[in-house]
Design a protein around this motif. Structure first.
Motif, mmCIF file in Angstrom:
data_model
loop_
_atom_site.group_PDB
_atom_site.id
_atom_site.type_symbol
_atom_site.label_atom_id
_atom_site.label_comp_id
_atom_site.label_asym_id
_atom_site.label_seq_id
_atom_site.Cartn_x
_atom_site.Cartn_y
_atom_site.Cartn_z
ATOM 1 N N GLU A 1 56.357 47.189 24.519
ATOM 2 C CA GLU A 1 56.711 46.755 23.170
ATOM 3 C C GLU A 1 57.966 45.911 23.261
ATOM 4 N N ILE A 2 57.990 44.799 22.529
ATOM 5 C CA ILE A 2 59.138 43.894 22.620
ATOM 6 C C ILE A 2 59.871 43.789 21.295
ATOM 7 N N ARG A 3 61.121 43.405 21.399
ATOM 8 C CA ARG A 3 61.954 43.153 20.228
ATOM 9 C C ARG A 3 61.580 41.793 19.655
ATOM 10 N N GLY A 4 61.196 41.760 18.405
ATOM 11 C CA GLY A 4 60.722 40.529 17.790
ATOM 12 C C GLY A 4 61.763 39.848 16.944
ATOM 13 N N PRO A 5 61.344 39.142 15.905
ATOM 14 C CA PRO A 5 62.268 38.385 15.059
ATOM 15 C C PRO A 5 63.336 39.280 14.438
ATOM 16 N N ASN A 6 64.573 38.814 14.436
ATOM 17 C CA ASN A 6 65.643 39.543 13.749
ATOM 18 C C ASN A 6 66.657 38.542 13.205
ATOM 19 N N HIS A 7 67.562 39.060 12.394
ATOM 20 C CA HIS A 7 68.480 38.184 11.664
ATOM 21 C C HIS A 7 69.604 37.634 12.538
#
Length: 287
Positions: free
Chosen positions: A26-32
């Motif tokens: 699982e990967i870290r996706g879009p963030n602010h």
């Protein structure tokens, strides 16, 4: 069977096809905090989507993004057979009341999310209430993934000012630590699984944030009780990912930054996992 052959598997065994129940990345996706555009996400998934199982919006980032962007992102992920998970925004909504949380679950489903994550450590609610929220998530056709964190409080031990023949002897620094009841944490996680949770996520802080200070004893106890298939660990860097693969083989579930995907998949393909066959055998048939 998958087309890609892996050296760490026996001759008649391939890297499992998606959707995978183990060996999940699982990967870290879009963030602010990053300039994450739809084009960048598309390029990333087209180049290495076959190695990614899940995409997670982190830090409540979905609350700051246009709904149109979220729908495009979830649609793109689904085209690559990748599930999409919320971050820890649900905790904020729960503080506003159960009605806000119910609305959030409905909106998650409409936006294309597949999994709702609950940070169990930050929610100061009775356990039965939390279990009820897990059942609510499941009743809406979504997957539930509670996240737990092991709290370790460290403190310096005041030195004793030893002297020898009038000369000051520099004392050796010492620390003491107090680890919260891991058995209690595991029991709470077991109750979450009994209530219908699909997987338990373990936060990296104080457990596996750095490869040279991994708490192997805690990790072994968690995996021994919950099973490798039902547990996901956050790997903060490539060294930590390598530690997990060496100890538990290619079938361990890991949450990593998107920049680590290819390195992690290469690690899964090497013959590093000394215990991966036996570990999988013990947890593969857990329901």
């Amino acid at each position: 069977m998958a087309d890609y052959r892996w050296k760490s598997f026996v001759e008649d065994e391939d890297r499992p096809e998606k959707p995978r129940r183990f060996g999940v990345t699982e990967i870290r996706g879009p963030n602010h905090t990053s300039l994450f555009s739809h084009t960048l996400l598309q390029d990333m998934l087209e180049s290495m989507g076959q190695f990614v199982d899940g995409l997670k919006f982190t830090g409540g980032s979905e609350s700051l993004m246009p709904k149109s962007f979220i729908r495009e992102a979830t649609k793109l992920a689904h085209e690559h057979n990748i599930y999409v998970s919320t971050g820890d925004w649900a905790e904020y909504l729960l503080q506003k009341g159960s009605s806000s949380f119910k609305e959030h679950i409905e909106e998650c489903k409409q936006l294309g999310f597949d999994t709702v994550e609950l940070n169990m450590g930050s929610l100061e609610l009775p356990e039965e209430t939390l279990l009820r929220y897990i059942r609510l998530i499941k009743s809406k056709g979504l997957k539930a993934k509670p996240q737990f964190a092991v709290k370790i409080n460290k403190a310096d031990i005041p030195p004793t000012h030893a002297r020898a023949y009038g000369a000051h002897v520099v004392p050796t620094p010492r620390t003491s630590e107090r680890v919260e009841d891991v058995d209690f944490l595991i029991r709470r996680a077991e109750r979450c699984l009994e209530a219908g949770a699909d997987m338990i996520s373990i936060d990296a802080e104080d457990v596996c944030k750095y490869a040279d200070s991994v708490r192997a004893d805690i990790i072994a106890k968690v995996i021994g009780r919950l099973g490798l298939q039902k547990t996901m660990f956050e790997a903060s860097n490539a060294k930590t990912s390598e530690w997990f693969i060496k100890q538990y083989g290619p079938n361990v579930n890991l949450f990593v930054d998107h920049s680590q995907v290819l390195d992690l998949e290469c690690l899964r393909g090497r013959n590093l996992g000394k215990n991966h066959n036996s570990v999988l055998d013990s947890s593969y048939f857990l329901v």
